[in-house]
Design an enzyme around this catalytic site. Structure first.
Site, short mmCIF file in Angstrom:
data_model
loop_
_atom_site.label_atom_id
_atom_site.label_comp_id
_atom_site.label_asym_id
_atom_site.label_seq_id
_atom_site.Cartn_x
_atom_site.Cartn_y
_atom_site.Cartn_z
N SER A 38 -10.78 -8.77 6.31
CA SER A 38 -10.19 -8.34 7.37
C SER A 38 -10.06 -8.88 8.62
O SER A 38 -11.21 -9.68 9.09
CB SER A 38 -10.61 -6.95 7.58
OG SER A 38 -9.98 -6.08 8.67
N TYR A 71 -8.87 -14.20 7.15
CA TYR A 71 -8.35 -14.63 5.98
C TYR A 71 -8.74 -15.84 5.82
O TYR A 71 -9.10 -16.33 4.50
CB TYR A 71 -6.97 -14.42 5.90
CG TYR A 71 -6.53 -12.93 6.51
CD1 TYR A 71 -7.19 -11.75 6.05
CD2 TYR A 71 -5.22 -12.76 7.16
CE1 TYR A 71 -6.77 -10.49 6.41
CE2 TYR A 71 -4.85 -11.38 7.37
CZ TYR A 71 -5.60 -10.49 6.99
OH TYR A 71 -5.19 -9.22 7.41
N LYS A 126 4.65 -6.80 -3.58
CA LYS A 126 6.15 -6.75 -3.44
C LYS A 126 6.31 -6.44 -1.95
O LYS A 126 5.87 -5.59 -1.49
CB LYS A 126 6.79 -6.20 -4.74
CG LYS A 126 6.50 -4.68 -4.79
CD LYS A 126 7.16 -3.78 -3.62
CE LYS A 126 6.48 -2.36 -3.35
NZ LYS A 126 6.87 -1.79 -2.07
N ASP A 175 10.75 -1.52 0.86
CA ASP A 175 9.34 -0.68 0.69
C ASP A 175 9.83 -0.11 -0.79
O ASP A 175 8.98 -0.21 -1.78
CB ASP A 175 9.13 0.05 1.75
CG ASP A 175 7.65 0.76 1.27
OD1 ASP A 175 6.77 0.01 1.32
OD2 ASP A 175 7.73 1.84 1.43
#
Length: 337
Positions: free
Chosen positions: A48, A69, A108, A188
């Site tokens: 994070s 990251y 996705k 979404d």
């Protein structure tokens, strides 16, 4: 006989060592528990931008917490990464992960444009690393049951597919309401019905008409509809949004009846989904076994890594999906409120 290369540094036969980039809700609720429980994977670290958050999540799942990251991607004890970040961040992070030699399972949509999707696919192929767009619902066995009934002629020739996925309003401070992060209902929830089209309609479908309802306060689309046609004339009618009561279903309508999957996209692992087969005046309800689509999606990914496969998985489907989403935006009639 020499062992099959797997693009991993770990011992042959050992679990895939997985790192997670981000502490998104879907990671906390679904994927992190699945990774932690899987025999084919070992959760090594979670990253994070907030060190304290990474440590809290890591303590919960028994792994290392990492700030940043890139720090996680530099670790040599990680074979693959799962990326649950907002869509607009996927391209950069997936590219960095592939360049770091990691296999990638990405939520996705893989990207917000077809061009970026194609670029990542080519990058994965060049570096011989697995890249998978994570549509978990595709791995639930209820769809295999629907396909079997369709192939057996239970409803005759398919004429129309109807699919819808809607949820009540979501957290207004979240990425779904931020255009800069790739928010909006199409990417979404709309992608689920859109991906269903590829499951059942032959060839490359064409977007004939679409609507998008845009929220004036945030600038993101919050609802939409789509009409598509396959080359043979089979039609698809889709609806989606996050200003709706919950619905997660699709129906296949043929010359001799119709098949409906009532909990098509997000069934809990303990649920035994019901498939409804309507033939003239006879209704048959078929209860399918409970299945864990999150575990199945993860296993499909780790199996590909462990068996030495390389390059993108489902490339054709991902590219078509990205193209259809762009076509919808280009053709849609937009209303604002």
């Amino acid at each position: 006989m020499s062992p099959v290369p797997t693009g991993r540094d770990g011992p042959a036969g050992s679990p895939v060592r997985v790192g997670v980039l981000g502490c998104a809700d879907i990671a906390l609720r679904r994927m992190l528990p699945a990774i932690a429980a899987a025999d084919s994977a070992r959760l090594v670290a979670v990253a994070s931008r907030d060190a304290a958050k990474a440590e809290r999540v890591a303590a919960r799942f028994g792994c290392a917490g990492v700030k940043g990251y890139r720090t996680l991607l530099k670790r040599d004890d990680i074979d693959a990464v799962y990326i649950p970040l907002p869509p607009a961040l996927h391209f950069e992070q997936v590219a960095e992960a592939l360049l770091a030699g990691k296999h990638v399972l990405c939520e996705k949509p893989l990207c917000t444009t077809r061009a970026e999707t194609a670029e990542l696919m080519e990058l994965a192929r060049h570096h011989r690393r697995i890249l998978t767009e994570n549509y978990m619902f595709l791995h639930h066995s209820q769809h295999t049951a629907v396909r079997s009934l369709l192939d057996e002629g239970a409803i005759g020739e398919l004429e129309v597919l109807s699919a819808s996925f809607g949820v009540p309003p979501l957290d207004p401070t979240g990425f779904r309401y931020a255009p800069s992060l790739g928010g909006g209902a199409l990417l979404d929830v709309g992608v689920y019905p859109l991906r269903t089209v590829q499951m059942y309609l032959p060839g490359k479908p064409e977007v004939l008409a679409a609507t998008l309802r845009v929220d004036s306060a945030t600038g993101v689309d919050v609802a939409g509809t789509v009409l598509l046609s396959a080359p043979d004339g089979t039609a698809a009618q889709l609806a989606y949004g996050f200003r709706h009561s919950y619905r997660s279903r699709y129906t296949l309508w043929g010359g001799q009846g119709q098949l409906s999957a009532e909990r098509a996209y997000t069934p809990p692992e303990h649920l035994k989904p019901v498939i409804r087969l309507q033939q003239q005046d006879r209704l048959t309800e078929l209860t399918t076994p409970a299945d864990h689509q999150v575990h199945n999606a993860l296993t499909a990914f780790t199996d590909a890594v462990l068996t030495g496969r390389n390059g993108p998985l489902g490339e054709t489907e991902s590219l078509l999906q990205a193209q259809l989403a762009e076509d919808i935006r280009n053709i849609a009639r937009i209303t604002t409120n």
